[in-house]
Design a protein around this motif. Structure first.
Motif: not given
Length: 421
Positions: A295-308
């Protein structure tokens, strides 16, 4: 037009979504078209009779409310209802605004038991909604063939789930006994039976896979009750000593985590203190550390890329994560946690629908898919074909995706949707 197509194709290729389009969405469109054409048979007379019963109950409640208050008024008018409850009866209320006192569901739910009129008004609202939305709404939607032909949409929801409109058959009530009665009116034609197949805890199974949490994966592989096991670990006690209340609380945490629930949200759901709820969540993440990391990694990735993204390449933009508003950012974090899980579950269901429909046709069966509701598929099955239909449903749904945990379904049959569910 060719330029538009080329631009769309370029974007699809750049996003790595060619297989999603070609193998899932385009074949699914044909399946949904056939489901719309087939429609779902309903018992018109039973709906009319139920509407009349509801009307009698509404009329009786209306008279009782008038007697409790002492005069007649329009119960459907928030202003008049507010005057009746908070001025005439003097019940506790919030601050008065220009439009009068608030009589929304939360306010009235908080007053349950304070005065008989409150409980009656809440029941009155439930019954009038059932009568207008479902009895009257469904009757209007029945076509000459006695069936309801809902429209199924592939692009309405942000998670990738299929939605239903005109009427929305996915919204038939299930939480109350009165609401569930509506499922009795959806029937199989003569010589047929309804088969209902429902994925068992698919979102938790997807979570166990994508988070690569070894403990949760082991529980699913061994067929353990996931909520009982969670309770045993979170409350640090033997499995056989877990009480129904403990299991219920563990279940709320399990499903709440999938939706990025906060300690405040969990405390509201379980009617416990926020500190206790926070401890549940903390202990949960200690029990399943892989889920916390995911969950932490997913949120961090979404903040960086703008999507999941789902396992099958479906993207969900999360612009809220870059908002200056704290509430919007918090909402974005919950979306980022949930969308890959719910979206993957939706993709798996779509793959299963395509496979089931293909098999029914390949084997020249008369049985047809008639409805899809979230994790549930309904087939109107020709009775002699029932064993084959059940075999197809089990094989196609359980083999729709190759995960590190098994996909499982619950399956039931009945003369109507209520019995089949």
């Amino acid at each position: 037009l060719p330029a538009v197509c080329a631009a769309l194709q370029k974007g699809i290729d750049e996003n790595g979504q060619h297989e999603l389009l070609e193998n899932i969405e385009i074949p699914l469109a044909l399946v949904l078209g056939e489901m719309e054409e087939s429609g779902f048979l309903v018992d018109r007379e039973a709906i009319k009779t139920y509407g009349e019963v509801l009307s009698e109950q509404v009329d009786a409640l209306q008279k009782e409310i008038y007697e409790d208050v002492g005069y007649e008024f329009n119960i459907n008018s928030p202003v008049q209802l507010g005057e009746a409850l908070f001025v005439k009866l003097g019940l506790p209320h919030g601050k008065k605004t220009k439009k009068g006192y608030s009589t929304n569901a939360d306010v009235l739910e908080g007053l349950r038991g304070v005065h008989p009129a409150v409980d009656k008004v809440l029941r009155y609202r439930t019954l009038t909604k059932l009568r207008s939305t479902y009895c009257e709404g469904l009757l209007k939607a029945i076509t000459a063939d006695g069936r309801i032909h809902s429209s199924f949409n592939q692009t309405e929801t942000r998670t990738g789930r299929i939605s239903s409109t005109e009427p929305n058959l996915q919204n038939i009530p299930v939480r109350t006994p009165l609401g569930r009665e509506f499922r009795r009116f959806f029937i199989a034609k003569e010589g047929n039976v309804l088969v209902d197949a429902d994925y068992s805890q698919i979102e938790l199974r997807v979570l166990a896979h994508v988070a690569n949490d070894t403990q949760m994966q082991e529980d699913f592989r061994l067929g353990r009750d996931i909520h009982t096991m969670t309770a045993a670990r979170v409350f640090d006690m033997p499995e056989d000593l877990v009480t129904p209340q403990m299991r219920s609380r563990a279940k709320a945490v399990n499903f709440g985590i999938v939706y990025g629930i906060s300690s405040f949200g969990l405390s509201e759901d379980l009617s416990i203190g926020r500190k206790e709820a926070a401890k549940y969540i903390e202990d949960y993440f200690k029990t399943y550390p892989g889920i916390k990391t995911f969950l932490d990694d997913t949120v961090a990735h979404a903040k960086e890329m703008g999507y999941v993204v789902t396992l099958f390449g479906r993207r969900r933009p999360v612009p809220e994560l870059s908002s200056s508003n704290f509430m919007q950012r918090s909402f974005g974090e919950r979306v980022a946690m949930n969308a890959p899980i719910q979206g993957t579950a939706a993709d798996i269901m779509k793959i299963a629908m395509i496979g089931v429909n293909r098999r029914l046709k390949e084997q020249n069966l008369k049985s047809r898919l008639v409805l899809q509701v979230h994790d549930e598929l309904l087939i109107e099955a020709y009775r002699p074909e029932l064993p084959e239909v059940e075999k197809i449903l089990r094989e196609e749904m359980e083999q729709a995706a190759s995960l590190d945990v098994p996909l499982e379904i619950d399956m039931h049959t009945g003369e109507n949707w209520y019995e089949a569910k």
